[in-house]
Scaffold this active site. Structure first.
Site, PDB file in Angstrom:
ATOM      1  N   ASP A 174     -49.376-109.387  53.027  1.00  0.00           N
ATOM      2  CA  ASP A 174     -47.798-109.597  53.187  1.00  0.00           C
ATOM      3  C   ASP A 174     -47.339-108.177  52.559  1.00  0.00           C
ATOM      4  O   ASP A 174     -46.315-108.305  51.780  1.00  0.00           O
ATOM      5  CB  ASP A 174     -47.329-110.876  52.285  1.00  0.00           C
ATOM      6  CG  ASP A 174     -46.132-111.633  52.743  1.00  0.00           C
ATOM      7  OD1 ASP A 174     -45.627-111.078  53.784  1.00  0.00           O
ATOM      8  OD2 ASP A 174     -45.562-111.970  51.740  1.00  0.00           O
TER       9      ASP A 174
ATOM     10  N   ASP B  86     -47.303-109.070  44.476  1.00  0.00           N
ATOM     11  CA  ASP B  86     -47.483-110.452  45.049  1.00  0.00           C
ATOM     12  C   ASP B  86     -48.616-110.277  46.227  1.00  0.00           C
ATOM     13  O   ASP B  86     -48.329-110.013  47.485  1.00  0.00           O
ATOM     14  CB  ASP B  86     -46.301-110.840  45.773  1.00  0.00           C
ATOM     15  CG  ASP B  86     -46.160-112.176  46.463  1.00  0.00           C
ATOM     16  OD1 ASP B  86     -47.213-112.925  46.010  1.00  0.00           O
ATOM     17  OD2 ASP B  86     -45.255-112.520  46.969  1.00  0.00           O
TER      18      ASP B  86
END
Length: 332
Positions: free
Chosen positions: A205, A221
């Protein structure tokens, strides 16, 4: 991933008092209040501890990932950090990075500051290309055994089912929305051809929102880390018109190739991956709508105007799928 139809998505039992108790249970003692950070899939809070350091605690959404899948993510982050790649990895506390109590799995991270990444800055993009190349050099050493690979079934079929079952789809738009959704999914499946393309551990991501810039990038993340093609960690850095994207892509790949070889055949996957992300994003919101945080934060999802806009966006993306793929200016 496991099914989560019967879950209470509200995190209603995760009260401030419980959060503080759980943080203290691993030997860190907050001295400030909890500041919620921008996360909808999980619950993430920043705080200052009595050692004057800032930390972040992350509570995983129940039953989204197994313990084995989360620990694979943590191990990947540790391998990257050990190779001096600026990835924010979880802290090892009481001998583990993953803690469980009161029905929640949670992790403590050091808090890393920084400004938003400027993905129109070519110098920064070249820097990013180098670091992504280094991430992939480590990622290629092994595959995730528990985490999934990028699959059309997850990004298109599952998301489509959620959208078609959603009560938020306006009746007046059912026919045009379903028609273009089916057409976009069918075309994406045709163009997303990965035969001969290597798949390995990715950030998954890698977009500007997951990069904090402070004298260089800090990657945060890895919650969506999975096996996939290298281009998945590159294409979301591109912005602007075709000419701008060509220049950005060329700049990133120049940096990338200093550490890791890039297969130009992957360029044909950019638009299919973009289509997959568009459908998956809508399906994700529909799936999580029973979490009270989603109607509050994505209220526009319940408006007919949004669905009309998505019909147009899907049509534009369907057209884009049939355009000539981006090609490197360097002729790689």
């Amino acid at each position: 991933m496991t099914a989560d139809k019967a879950l209470d998505f509200s995190f209603s039992t995760l009260t401030p008092d419980l959060i503080l108790d759980l943080i203290e249970s691993v030997g860190i003692f907050p001295s400030s209040g909890l500041i919620p950070l921008n996360s909808y899939e999980n619950r993430v809070y920043q705080f200052v501890a009595d050692d004057t350091k800032r930390y972040v605690v992350k509570f995983y959404r129940p039953q989204r990932w197994t313990k084995a899948q989360i620990l694979e993510e943590h191990e990947f982050a540790k391998q990257l950090m050990d190779d001096e790649i600026p990835v924010v990895a979880p802290l090892i506390l009481n001998g583990t990075s993953l803690h469980e109590a009161s029905g929640y799995l949670f992790t403590i991270y050091p808090s890393v500051g920084g400004r938003c990444f400027e993905n129109d800055n070519l110098d920064h993009l070249e820097w990013m290309g180098r670091f992504i190349g280094r991430i992939h050099l480590i990622g290629q050493k092994q595959s995730f055994q528990h985490r999934p690979s990028m699959q059309l079934a997850d990004y298109l079929d599952g998301a489509s089912e959620q959208l078609l079952a959603s009560e938020l789809l306006p009746m007046s738009l059912e026919t045009p929305f379903i028609t273009i959704l089916e057409q976009l999914c069918a075309a994406t499946k045709t163009f997303y051809q990965t035969d001969g393309i290597k798949q390995f551990r990715l950030h998954g991501d890698c977009h500007a929102g997951n990069i904090l810039w402070r004298d260089g990038p800090n990657f945060v993340d890895l919650d969506d880390a999975r096996n996939g093609p290298a281009i998945q960690d590159i294409w979301m850095m591109l912005s602007g018109d075709r000419e701008q994207q060509l220049m950005q892509l060329d700049t990133m790949i120049d940096g990338y190739e200093e550490f890791c070889s890039f297969n130009p055949a992957e360029l044909k996957l950019i638009e299919p991956l973009r289509a997959m992300r568009m459908v998956h994003y809508m399906g994700w919101i529909a799936k999580r709508w029973c979490d009270p945080a989603f109607p509050r934060s994505f209220s526009w999802f319940a408006e007919g105007k949004y669905w009309e806009q998505q019909i147009l966006a899907f049509k534009e993306q369907l057209s884009q799928l049939h355009e000539e793929p981006l090609r490197l200016m360097s002729g790689l």
